[in-house]
Design an enzyme around this catalytic site. Structure first.
Site, mmCIF file in Angstrom:
data_model
loop_
_atom_site.group_PDB
_atom_site.id
_atom_site.type_symbol
_atom_site.label_atom_id
_atom_site.label_comp_id
_atom_site.label_asym_id
_atom_site.label_seq_id
_atom_site.Cartn_x
_atom_site.Cartn_y
_atom_site.Cartn_z
ATOM 1 N N HIS A 330 2.419 9.517 5.128
ATOM 2 C CA HIS A 330 1.326 8.602 5.433
ATOM 3 C C HIS A 330 0.094 8.901 4.581
ATOM 4 O O HIS A 330 -0.777 8.049 4.393
ATOM 5 C CB HIS A 330 0.962 8.722 6.917
ATOM 6 N N TYR A 367 -6.757 -11.354 9.057
ATOM 7 C CA TYR A 367 -5.980 -10.904 7.903
ATOM 8 C C TYR A 367 -5.332 -12.113 7.245
ATOM 9 O O TYR A 367 -4.772 -12.974 7.916
ATOM 10 C CB TYR A 367 -4.901 -9.893 8.312
#
Length: 422
Positions: A330, A367
């Site tokens: 990550h 978004y």
């Protein structure tokens, strides 16, 4: 004459059932096999009925008399004790069918196909370990905020505050499912807001300086694991998507001719578009020769399943990196976000859209997968070129160092690396 425990204990079976009476309709029936069953004979609405009160000696004489007296109180109020018992059993069965555990498992199974398998397993494990032992048997409609708080405090007190907040959220979702299916009226979890302090922010380990990134890229370039895992390692910094989205990538989402990858973001289930730099396309075309006839870009040992979620971190550890303090799968996202802004001076909003973060704009849009698309296409190529430059500079420097050491070893005349004569 009232019975005594000795009389009951010494009663012998015969070829036919034998009844020995105590009083008030209570008697013990001895079967030919020797079993001794307490029964109560009573009348209601003009009809004679029998009520079983348990087996002797599991139910002793004193307990049998208490059960008889409870039944006779019901009769005095006009209630049939047999019907009352059936109603209690039905209510218990309904409570069991509407228990928190039953409904929570139903909710987990219902959403199973919409979440990552690992997420389903982890959520179920949290429920089985931390919630079901205390709330599982309770009727969901009877669970109160203090009941839930007790569960959360047990988790928090063992030092797992983040898990406590996750469990509160998951319990709340189970309640919302129960409300939607008509088995609860309200969710007690919102009442607990602030009851457990917020956990301290935990950041994934990441490398964010150009020098360290260059060394990491050199380590990846020299990785000697499987071709599939190495390809994933090469693409991780180039694409900087979430690890689960990378490892579960499917070929159906790629258009290598258009240099695009489309997939559903795991957190929001919205479609995301990743422009592919030429370097990424080259890696994917080479990998396509090996896995292109399968569903997953990075298949695991079972070719019908995606690569293990632990594969990237395991590879990083093999290269000598501590995945708790230095870099994780990550961490490539934090690497890209930091360096793109600080070194390449890319606008934060462009980076955030490429990270698929929900950042509302002036129009209220959370978004938009195509927003800043041209800027993102340019950014992704610029980023890949920058990484390539870092790697090449590092490799050149290491080769110069190796050559220098080699000359020292054979005793040749050596000019110091700074180019100045000794």
């Amino acid at each position: 004459m009232p019975l005594t425990d000795t009389t009951i204990r010494n009663a012998k079976p015969t070829e036919k059932p034998v009844r020995i009476f105590d009083g008030g309709g209570l008697y013990a029936e001895i079967s030919p096999a020797g079993g001794k069953l307490w029964r109560l004979k009573y009348r209601i609405d003009g009809k004679e009925k029998l009520l079983a009160l348990g087996m002797y000696p599991d139910v002793g004489l004193k307990d049998a008399r208490e059960r008889r007296d409870e039944a006779r109180k019901l009769l005095a109020n006009g209630v049939d004790p047999g019907a009352h018992r059936k109603a209690q059993k039905a209510a218990k069965a309904e409570r069991s069918a509407n228990s928190f555990e039953v409904i929570c498992r139903e909710w987990l199974e219902q959403r199973k196909d919409t979440v990552e398998p690992s997420q389903h397993v982890k959520t179920l494990a949290r429920m089985e370990n931390d919630v079901f032992p205390w709330l599982g048997a309770k009727a969901i409609a009877e669970i109160t905020s203090p009941d839930v708080l007790g569960v959360l405090r047990r988790i928090d007190e063992r030092g797992a505050r983040y898990t406590a907040h996750r469990v509160r959220s998951e319990i709340s979702r189970a309640f919302r499912y129960a409300i939607a299916t008509g088995r609860a009226d309200r969710d007690p979890c919102p009442d607990l807001k602030g009851a457990i302090p917020a956990p301290k922010a935990e950041h994934f380990a990441a490398i964010t300086t150009p020098t360290e990134v260059a060394e990491l890229l050199r380590a990846i370039d020299g990785f000697r694991g499987t071709f599939v895992v190495k390809s994933a390692l090469l693409l991780a910094p180039l694409l900087f998507v979430r690890p689960g989205e990378l490892r579960s990538a499917e070929w159906s989402g790629f258009d290598l001719d258009k240099a695009e990858w489309r997939y559903l973001v795991t957190k929001t289930k919205s479609e995301h578009l990743v422009p592919l730099a030429s370097q990424a396309v080259l890696i994917l075309r080479e990998l396509h020769e090996l896995t292109g006839n399968r569903r997953y870009v990075f298949p695991g040992r079972d070719p019908h399943k995606a690569m293990s979620e632990a594969a990237i971190n395991a590879a990083l550890r093999r290269m000598g990196y501590d995945t708790k303090t230095e870099i994780t799968g990550h961490g490539f996202r934090a690497m890209a976000r930091t360096i793109l802004h600080e070194e390449l001076h890319i606008k934060p909003e462009v980076i955030e859209h490429q990270l698929a973060h929900q950042v509302p704009d002036a129009l209220g849009t959370a978004y938009n997968r195509t927003k800043f698309l041209k800027e993102r296409q340019t950014m992704m190529q610029q980023w890949a070129d920058y990484l390539g430059k870092l790697l090449k500079e590092r490799q050149t420097m290491m080769q110069q160092w190796a050559d220098y050491l080699g000359k020292l070893k054979v005793g040749a005349e050596v000019i110091p690396l700074n180019g100045q004569a000794a």
